[in-house]
Write a protein that holds these residues in place. Structure first.
Motif, mmCIF file in Angstrom:
data_model
loop_
_atom_site.group_PDB
_atom_site.id
_atom_site.type_symbol
_atom_site.label_atom_id
_atom_site.label_comp_id
_atom_site.label_asym_id
_atom_site.label_seq_id
_atom_site.Cartn_x
_atom_site.Cartn_y
_atom_site.Cartn_z
ATOM 1 N N GLN A 221 0.820 -1.218 0.000
ATOM 2 C CA GLN A 221 0.000 0.000 0.000
ATOM 3 C C GLN A 221 0.855 1.269 0.000
ATOM 4 O O GLN A 221 0.398 2.321 -0.450
ATOM 5 C CB GLN A 221 -0.919 -0.002 1.231
ATOM 6 N N SER A 222 2.076 1.170 0.508
ATOM 7 C CA SER A 222 2.942 2.353 0.594
ATOM 8 C C SER A 222 4.050 2.343 -0.457
ATOM 9 O O SER A 222 4.899 3.240 -0.460
ATOM 10 C CB SER A 222 3.585 2.431 1.993
ATOM 11 N N GLN A 223 4.036 1.346 -1.333
ATOM 12 C CA GLN A 223 5.101 1.232 -2.324
ATOM 13 C C GLN A 223 4.821 2.107 -3.545
ATOM 14 O O GLN A 223 3.695 2.151 -4.038
ATOM 15 C CB GLN A 223 5.266 -0.228 -2.765
ATOM 16 N N LYS A 224 5.844 2.786 -4.010
ATOM 17 C CA LYS A 224 5.715 3.629 -5.194
ATOM 18 C C LYS A 224 5.518 2.765 -6.430
ATOM 19 O O LYS A 224 6.228 1.775 -6.628
ATOM 20 C CB LYS A 224 6.959 4.502 -5.353
ATOM 21 N N PHE A 225 4.565 3.150 -7.258
ATOM 22 C CA PHE A 225 4.285 2.386 -8.477
ATOM 23 C C PHE A 225 5.139 2.938 -9.622
ATOM 24 O O PHE A 225 4.879 4.014 -10.151
ATOM 25 C CB PHE A 225 2.802 2.468 -8.848
ATOM 26 N N ASN A 226 6.164 2.187 -9.994
ATOM 27 C CA ASN A 226 6.983 2.597 -11.134
ATOM 28 C C ASN A 226 7.247 1.453 -12.108
ATOM 29 O O ASN A 226 7.979 1.620 -13.083
ATOM 30 C CB ASN A 226 8.328 3.173 -10.652
ATOM 31 N N SER A 227 6.644 0.292 -11.834
ATOM 32 C CA SER A 227 6.839 -0.859 -12.711
ATOM 33 C C SER A 227 5.696 -1.857 -12.536
ATOM 34 O O SER A 227 5.539 -2.435 -11.454
ATOM 35 C CB SER A 227 8.177 -1.544 -12.418
ATOM 36 N N SER A 228 4.908 -2.041 -13.583
ATOM 37 C CA SER A 228 3.841 -3.040 -13.539
ATOM 38 C C SER A 228 4.416 -4.436 -13.354
ATOM 39 O O SER A 228 3.859 -5.267 -12.638
ATOM 40 C CB SER A 228 3.012 -2.993 -14.828
ATOM 41 N N LEU A 229 5.563 -4.684 -14.010
ATOM 42 C CA LEU A 229 6.196 -5.996 -13.917
ATOM 43 C C LEU A 229 6.594 -6.307 -12.479
ATOM 44 O O LEU A 229 6.412 -7.432 -12.007
ATOM 45 C CB LEU A 229 7.422 -6.054 -14.833
ATOM 46 N N LYS A 230 7.125 -5.326 -11.763
ATOM 47 C CA LYS A 230 7.560 -5.558 -10.388
ATOM 48 C C LYS A 230 6.370 -5.928 -9.497
ATOM 49 O O LYS A 230 6.457 -6.839 -8.668
ATOM 50 C CB LYS A 230 8.259 -4.320 -9.837
ATOM 51 N N PHE A 231 5.248 -5.237 -9.675
ATOM 52 C CA PHE A 231 4.068 -5.541 -8.871
ATOM 53 C C PHE A 231 3.510 -6.913 -9.228
ATOM 54 O O PHE A 231 3.091 -7.670 -8.343
ATOM 55 C CB PHE A 231 2.999 -4.456 -9.068
ATOM 56 N N PHE A 232 3.514 -7.260 -10.517
ATOM 57 C CA PHE A 232 3.015 -8.579 -10.927
ATOM 58 C C PHE A 232 3.889 -9.687 -10.346
ATOM 59 O O PHE A 232 3.394 -10.633 -9.727
ATOM 60 C CB PHE A 232 2.986 -8.694 -12.449
ATOM 61 N N ALA A 233 5.200 -9.577 -10.567
ATOM 62 C CA ALA A 233 6.124 -10.614 -10.097
ATOM 63 C C ALA A 233 6.066 -10.759 -8.585
ATOM 64 O O ALA A 233 6.073 -11.880 -8.043
ATOM 65 C CB ALA A 233 7.542 -10.289 -10.555
ATOM 66 N N SER A 234 5.975 -9.637 -7.887
ATOM 67 C CA SER A 234 5.953 -9.682 -6.423
ATOM 68 C C SER A 234 4.647 -10.254 -5.894
ATOM 69 O O SER A 234 4.632 -10.948 -4.873
ATOM 70 C CB SER A 234 6.167 -8.273 -5.861
ATOM 71 N N SER A 235 3.542 -9.976 -6.594
ATOM 72 C CA SER A 235 2.255 -10.549 -6.171
ATOM 73 C C SER A 235 2.284 -12.065 -6.277
ATOM 74 O O SER A 235 1.776 -12.771 -5.399
ATOM 75 C CB SER A 235 1.108 -9.975 -7.013
ATOM 76 N N LYS A 236 2.904 -12.585 -7.319
ATOM 77 C CA LYS A 236 3.007 -14.034 -7.496
ATOM 78 C C LYS A 236 3.955 -14.655 -6.466
ATOM 79 O O LYS A 236 3.685 -15.732 -5.917
ATOM 80 C CB LYS A 236 3.482 -14.357 -8.920
ATOM 81 N N LEU A 237 5.069 -13.984 -6.205
ATOM 82 C CA LEU A 237 6.038 -14.499 -5.243
ATOM 83 C C LEU A 237 5.445 -14.528 -3.839
ATOM 84 O O LEU A 237 5.557 -15.534 -3.123
ATOM 85 C CB LEU A 237 7.304 -13.647 -5.263
ATOM 86 N N GLN A 238 4.799 -13.454 -3.422
ATOM 87 C CA GLN A 238 4.232 -13.403 -2.080
ATOM 88 C C GLN A 238 3.102 -14.408 -1.911
ATOM 89 O O GLN A 238 2.960 -15.016 -0.840
ATOM 90 C CB GLN A 238 3.744 -11.985 -1.764
ATOM 91 N N LEU A 239 2.309 -14.625 -2.963
ATOM 92 C CA LEU A 239 1.262 -15.643 -2.874
ATOM 93 C C LEU A 239 1.884 -17.020 -2.673
ATOM 94 O O LEU A 239 1.429 -17.801 -1.828
ATOM 95 C CB LEU A 239 0.396 -15.629 -4.140
#
Length: 391
Positions: A221-239
């Motif tokens: 929620q507090s992370q700066k959005f500067n890469s769609s790929l980073k958010f996608f990859a991290s969502s999969k990793l954390q899941l």
């Protein structure tokens, strides 16, 4: 015909065979392309078992790709399927009716549950659990996913899209919603009899290797959005990491109970991560086209498709690993030698990547913080809904 060609080659020489030079040039290319395609298609599921009487909750089944292919096979084998969709409209109703007619299976139902909306996830899970005696559940098959265009920084930088709860859409759909669903359904998993093999299958992506873990800010929620790929990859990793902790919690709780006076091992409930491979999916088309129809038609369909056809899978081929995970006896309690989550790729058990998959403390902390943050966010959104009703 082949004998005539052979006779000509022996007696008169290859120069007298029509188009021999062209065939000689083309043959290595065709053979190489065939070998590449054979390699890229991946493994095939060799297990098949009747699924009559079994009940599964399925997400991502309306994709017209991997999800639909897996669902079609399960329906043909007689399973009762509860399909979660973002909307229940005329299209989804017709799609469901067509699937029933095609498979001869009337036990296919659609339920409205947008995984990016935490309130809808809770409503569905609560409705499922609010039944006595507990409903039969043989598994949950998670095949849904959201991948936003990565953007071209100098031309069209990535645009942050948000869920109704204010989370980044990929993080909400790929991580928060699925985590919330499986966490809430734990009582249903534990309530199943010990002789019932319950399988929780979660599809992931090799791009998770590029992700980061923010255990203190689990929902980003507090992370700066500067890469769609980073958010996608991290969502999969954390899941994936929280799924490992989920299995430990389910088994620990089940081992504290007894069934007919006999202590339970909890191993009848198995969790597996499934990596179906790179497919010619809606997500891939969206990323390559950057969300543009013009780029999709010119770049994807005309220029890249021959290469993609060679090096990527179809949805039907990607579904093979899901079906393998659903049917392989390797996940049955009698064959399990440990309590670790299994990682399946190309219809085979493989090793989990990255060091985080061995860090139990990290997984526990991430699980606890995710559950805490979702609870706080749900309370915040409930207050907003109540205020809107009063207004």
């Amino acid at each position: 015909m082949p004998l005539n060609i052979l006779e000509t080659a022996i007696i008169k020489g290859t120069d007298h065979i029509p188009y021999f030079h062209q065939i000689k040039v083309a043959t290595p290319i065709v053979v190489t392309a065939g070998l590449i395609k054979y390699w890229s298609r991946g493994g095939s599921n060799t297990w098949e078992r009747k699924l009559h009487g079994k009940v599964y909750i399925v997400t991502g089944a309306t994709s017209q790709g991997m999800g639909t292919s897996a669902l079609l096979e399960m329906a043909l084998l007689g399973a009762q399927l509860i399909v979660l969709t973002r909307t229940v409209d005329e299209w989804t109703t017709d799609w469901c009716n067509d699937l029933r007619e095609k498979t001869g299976n009337d036990l296919i139902y659609i339920e409205k549950c947008d995984l990016s909306d935490l309130h809808q996830v809770r409503k569905f899970a609560t409705g499922w659990l609010n039944n006595s005696p507990p409903r039969r559940l043989d598994g949950v098959i998670i095949m849904s996913g959201e991948m936003e265009p990565w953007g071209i920084p100098t031309i069209s930088p990535p645009v942050r899209r948000s869920s109704v709860d204010g989370l980044e859409l990929q993080m909400a759909t790929n991580f928060a919603g699925i985590f919330h669903l499986l966490d809430l359904l734990q009582p249903s998993f534990k309530a199943q009899p010990p002789d019932r093999s319950v399988r929780i299958l979660v599809t992931t992506c090799w791009l998770q290797s590029l992700g980061d873990v923010k255990e203190e800010d689990a929902l980003w929620q507090s992370q700066k959005f500067n890469s769609s790929l980073k958010f996608f990859a991290s969502s999969k990793l954390q899941l994936s990491l929280t799924i490992l902790e989920l299995q430990r919690r389910i088994r620990t709780e089940m081992q504290k109970t007894k069934h007919d006076g006999v202590e339970r091992t909890g191993r009848n409930v198995s969790v597996a991560l499934v990596q179906p491979g790179t497919m010619r999916s809606l997500s891939l088309r969206r990323v390559i086209s950057n969300g543009s129809v013009v780029i999709l038609l010119i770049f994807y369909c005309l220029l890249l498709y021959p290469l993609l056809f060679l090096f990527t899978k179809s949805g039907r081929r990607g579904a093979q690993s899901v079906l393998y995970a659903l049917m392989t006896p390797e996940l049955e309690e009698v064959n399990l030698k440990d309590d670790e989550v299994k990682y399946i790729s190309d219809c085979a058990l493989v090793q989990l990547p990255r060091k985080e998959f061995k860090d139990h403390e990290l997984q526990k902390k991430l699980y606890d913080n995710t559950k805490r943050d979702i609870y706080e966010l749900e309370k915040k959104m409930a207050i907003k809904r109540n205020q809107k009703k009063k207004d």
